[in-house]
Scaffold this motif. Sequence first.
Motif, PDB file in Angstrom:
ATOM      1  N   SER A   1       3.442  40.861 -36.726  1.00 14.43           N
ATOM      2  CA  SER A   1       2.816  42.047 -36.215  1.00 14.43           C
ATOM      3  C   SER A   1       1.317  41.809 -36.244  1.00 14.43           C
ATOM      4  CB  SER A   1       3.025  43.167 -37.173  1.00 14.43           C
ATOM      5  OG  SER A   1       4.516  43.583 -37.113  1.00 14.43           O
ATOM      6  N   HIS A   2       0.478  42.210 -35.143  1.00 12.19           N
ATOM      7  CA  HIS A   2      -0.889  41.854 -35.222  1.00 12.19           C
ATOM      8  C   HIS A   2      -1.524  42.689 -34.183  1.00 12.19           C
ATOM      9  CE1 HIS A   2      -0.803  39.780 -31.173  1.00 12.19           C
ATOM     10  NE2 HIS A   2       0.581  39.488 -31.707  1.00 12.19           N
ATOM     11  N   LEU A   3      -2.715  42.807 -34.253  1.00  9.59           N
ATOM     12  CA  LEU A   3      -3.754  43.480 -33.262  1.00  9.59           C
ATOM     13  C   LEU A   3      -3.930  42.543 -31.929  1.00  9.59           C
ATOM     14  CD1 LEU A   3      -6.325  45.493 -35.600  1.00  9.59           C
ATOM     15  CD2 LEU A   3      -4.152  46.294 -34.481  1.00  9.59           C
ATOM     16  N   ASP A   4      -3.866  42.839 -30.850  1.00 14.15           N
ATOM     17  CA  ASP A   4      -4.056  42.178 -29.675  1.00 14.15           C
ATOM     18  C   ASP A   4      -5.520  42.419 -29.297  1.00 14.15           C
ATOM     19  OD1 ASP A   4      -4.494  44.275 -28.399  1.00 14.15           O
ATOM     20  OD2 ASP A   4      -2.564  44.262 -27.166  1.00 14.15           O
ATOM     21  N   GLU A   5      -5.961  41.562 -28.173  1.00 13.90           N
ATOM     22  CA  GLU A   5      -7.280  41.681 -27.887  1.00 13.90           C
ATOM     23  C   GLU A   5      -8.009  42.916 -27.573  1.00 13.90           C
ATOM     24  OE1 GLU A   5      -6.612  38.656 -24.926  1.00 13.90           O
ATOM     25  OE2 GLU A   5      -7.803  37.180 -25.893  1.00 13.90           O
ATOM     26  N   THR A   6      -7.282  43.836 -27.389  1.00 13.92           N
ATOM     27  CA  THR A   6      -7.609  45.173 -27.007  1.00 13.92           C
ATOM     28  C   THR A   6      -7.600  46.207 -28.417  1.00 13.92           C
ATOM     29  OG1 THR A   6      -5.328  46.256 -26.458  1.00 13.92           O
ATOM     30  CG2 THR A   6      -6.680  44.971 -24.642  1.00 13.92           C
ATOM     31  N   GLY A   7      -7.183  45.556 -29.371  1.00 14.04           N
ATOM     32  CA  GLY A   7      -7.057  46.311 -30.659  1.00 14.04           C
ATOM     33  C   GLY A   7      -5.699  47.286 -30.900  1.00 14.04           C
ATOM     34  N   THR A   8      -4.641  47.116 -29.932  1.00 18.59           N
ATOM     35  CA  THR A   8      -3.503  47.405 -29.989  1.00 18.59           C
ATOM     36  C   THR A   8      -2.411  46.740 -30.984  1.00 18.59           C
ATOM     37  OG1 THR A   8      -3.726  48.225 -27.610  1.00 18.59           O
ATOM     38  CG2 THR A   8      -1.602  48.348 -28.528  1.00 18.59           C
ATOM     39  N   HIS A   9      -2.032  47.376 -31.577  1.00 18.05           N
ATOM     40  CA  HIS A   9      -0.835  46.843 -32.658  1.00 18.05           C
ATOM     41  C   HIS A   9       0.408  46.269 -31.697  1.00 18.05           C
ATOM     42  CE1 HIS A   9       2.607  46.700 -35.383  1.00 18.05           C
ATOM     43  NE2 HIS A   9       1.747  46.391 -36.375  1.00 18.05           N
ATOM     44  N   ARG A  10       0.720  45.151 -31.958  1.00 17.07           N
ATOM     45  CA  ARG A  10       1.968  44.321 -31.273  1.00 17.07           C
ATOM     46  C   ARG A  10       2.976  43.945 -32.284  1.00 17.07           C
ATOM     47  NH1 ARG A  10       1.629  46.603 -26.255  1.00 17.07           N
ATOM     48  NH2 ARG A  10      -0.569  45.895 -25.292  1.00 17.07           N
TER      49      ARG A  10
END
Length: 350
Positions: free
Chosen positions: A21-30
Amino acid sequence: MKLVSYSCAADSGNRAGALLSHLDETGTHRDTVVDLRRAYALYLSDVSGDPFADGIAAVRIPADLTQFIIGGMRSREAAKQALGYVEDALARHRHAPLVESRVLLPLESVRLLAPIARPGKIVAIGANYAGHIKEGRSTGVLGELPAYPVAFLKMSSAVVGPDEAIVRSRHTQELDYEIELSMVIGKRCRDVAAENWRDVVAGFTIVNDVSMRDLIVEEKPTGVVFQGKNLDATCPLGPCIVTEDEIADPGALDIRLRVNGETRQSDNTCNMIFSCGQIIAYWSSRLTLEPGDIVTTGTTSGVAGFNRRFPERLLKHGDVVEAEIDGIGVLRNPVADEAAAHTEALPRSA
């Protein structure tokens, strides 16, 4: 690490991965899956320029998680390096190259499979919580128990993975659920001392020991319970294997099982009668345990029970069962009557 076996449309065959689980380049949790073999090949190529990176990665991180477990510390260290490489790349905002090379895949784009598709054996502990023992005795099915962790064998043919259907066979009218913390054996062993049990356990997963209560009652007079625990597609396993080092105390985990969102079982593993160490010590003194074997730890109270004690709790076609253990995740499965068992899997939950 949370190790998974997965498949996806872009690849042929199953592959080994890790949940991340991480934050993508847009700051969205993935919620994503890291393809460990591809990630390790990138790590070797990027860090050392190794011209044989792909071949080495294929050996160190085989597609089959049982083979990965057999690989021992070398495979485990390779997976840690692969995952660390991906996490570092994400911290440096290199998300796009990981996606383009299929190192990083959205969780919704893959199908998670049972992490151990065909365990050599499943040693299933049968009575390890006082509440469940009381339930069995109240219907006359359980009597006095010996002073050791009683067990039975479940067959690998009963195993299904996350979101696969639990099949309600035409041979049973009393289909029941049992959430169980389970250990995945990491190395061939015999006569393991209780204090050394962690040396032989690769990690932990969830087993839903689905039981056919009416068949168990029929079999009890013979002294052999087999059908009642082993009909096809009655052993959900997964969704991942959490490596042993990430569960500090397996005797302090909240466990819960829901049917259609309603909590039916809720307890903590601190209430187990026999600990993980005691279970491994006893059964490794009787059986040789091998990599990929599964050893369960029993279930708690809240089941539908024997002789239709709580008929409204018995599993029926269309039910959705969620078995959840802290630190591991949620094992989610629909229930389907045998004639409808080939219906599509449920959409993956976040």
